[in-house]
Write a protein that holds these residues in place. Structure first.
Motif, PDB file in Angstrom:
ATOM      1  N   ALA A  50       0.835  -1.209   0.000  1.00 14.06           N
ATOM      2  CA  ALA A  50       0.000   0.000   0.000  1.00 14.06           C
ATOM      3  C   ALA A  50       0.870   1.260   0.000  1.00 14.06           C
ATOM      4  N   GLY A  51       1.950   1.253   0.750  1.00 14.62           N
ATOM      5  CA  GLY A  51       2.858   2.404   0.761  1.00 14.62           C
ATOM      6  C   GLY A  51       3.525   2.626  -0.582  1.00 14.62           C
ATOM      7  N   ALA A  52       3.933   1.538  -1.240  1.00 16.75           N
ATOM      8  CA  ALA A  52       4.556   1.671  -2.559  1.00 16.75           C
ATOM      9  C   ALA A  52       3.564   2.206  -3.581  1.00 16.75           C
ATOM     10  N   LEU A  53       2.330   1.705  -3.540  1.00 22.60           N
ATOM     11  CA  LEU A  53       1.308   2.191  -4.485  1.00 22.60           C
ATOM     12  C   LEU A  53       0.957   3.653  -4.229  1.00 22.60           C
ATOM     13  N   LEU A  54       0.837   4.029  -2.967  1.00 22.75           N
ATOM     14  CA  LEU A  54       0.531   5.422  -2.643  1.00 22.75           C
ATOM     15  C   LEU A  54       1.685   6.349  -3.042  1.00 22.75           C
ATOM     16  N   GLY A  55       2.909   5.925  -2.786  1.00 22.88           N
ATOM     17  CA  GLY A  55       4.062   6.731  -3.202  1.00 22.88           C
ATOM     18  C   GLY A  55       4.144   6.873  -4.710  1.00 22.88           C
TER      19      GLY A  55
END
Length: 96
Positions: A50-55
Motif C-alpha cells: 500500500a505504501g509503494a502504491l501510494l508513493g
C-alpha cells in the motif's frame, strides 16, 4: 534483460514468503466498523504494498502529469509553427 527481471521477481517472491512464514502471529487490525484478523506477515506485506502504491501515485500526480502537460503544450506550439517559450534562466545559487 528478461533473466534479470525473472531473478528479481523470484527474489521478491522468496522475500515475501520468508516474511510471511517468520511472522505468523495473529494480529487484529481494527478499522472503523470491522476488525480484520490476519497474521503479522500478511499485515507487513500489505502495508508495504500500500505504501509503494501510494508513493507511486503521488509521484505520478506530482511529477509525471505536469511534465506530460508541458510536453503537450510544447508539441502544440511546435505544430503551430510557434517558438516554444524559453526555459527559465538558471539560478546563480548552486546549492552549496
Amino acid at each position: 534483460m528478461k533473466a534479470v527481471r525473472l531473478l528479481f521477481l523470484l527474489a521478491v517472491l522468496v522475500a515475501g514468503l520468508v516474511i510471511g512464514s517468520l511472522n505468523s502471529q495473529p494480529v487484529d487490525v481494527s478499522l472503523a466498523f470491522w476488525v480484520l484478523r490476519t497474521t503479522s506477515g500478511v499485515a507487513i506485506i500489505v502495508s508495504l504494498l500500500a505504501g509503494a502504491l501510494l508513493g507511486g501515485a503521488l509521484v505520478v500526480a506530482g511529477v509525471v502529469i505536469p511534465l506530460y502537460a508541458k510536453l503537450r503544450r510544447a508539441n502544440k506550439a511546435a505544430a503551430a509553427g510557434l517558438e516554444p517559450p524559453a526555459p527559465p534562466s538558471p539560478s546563480p545559487f548552486d546549492g552549496r
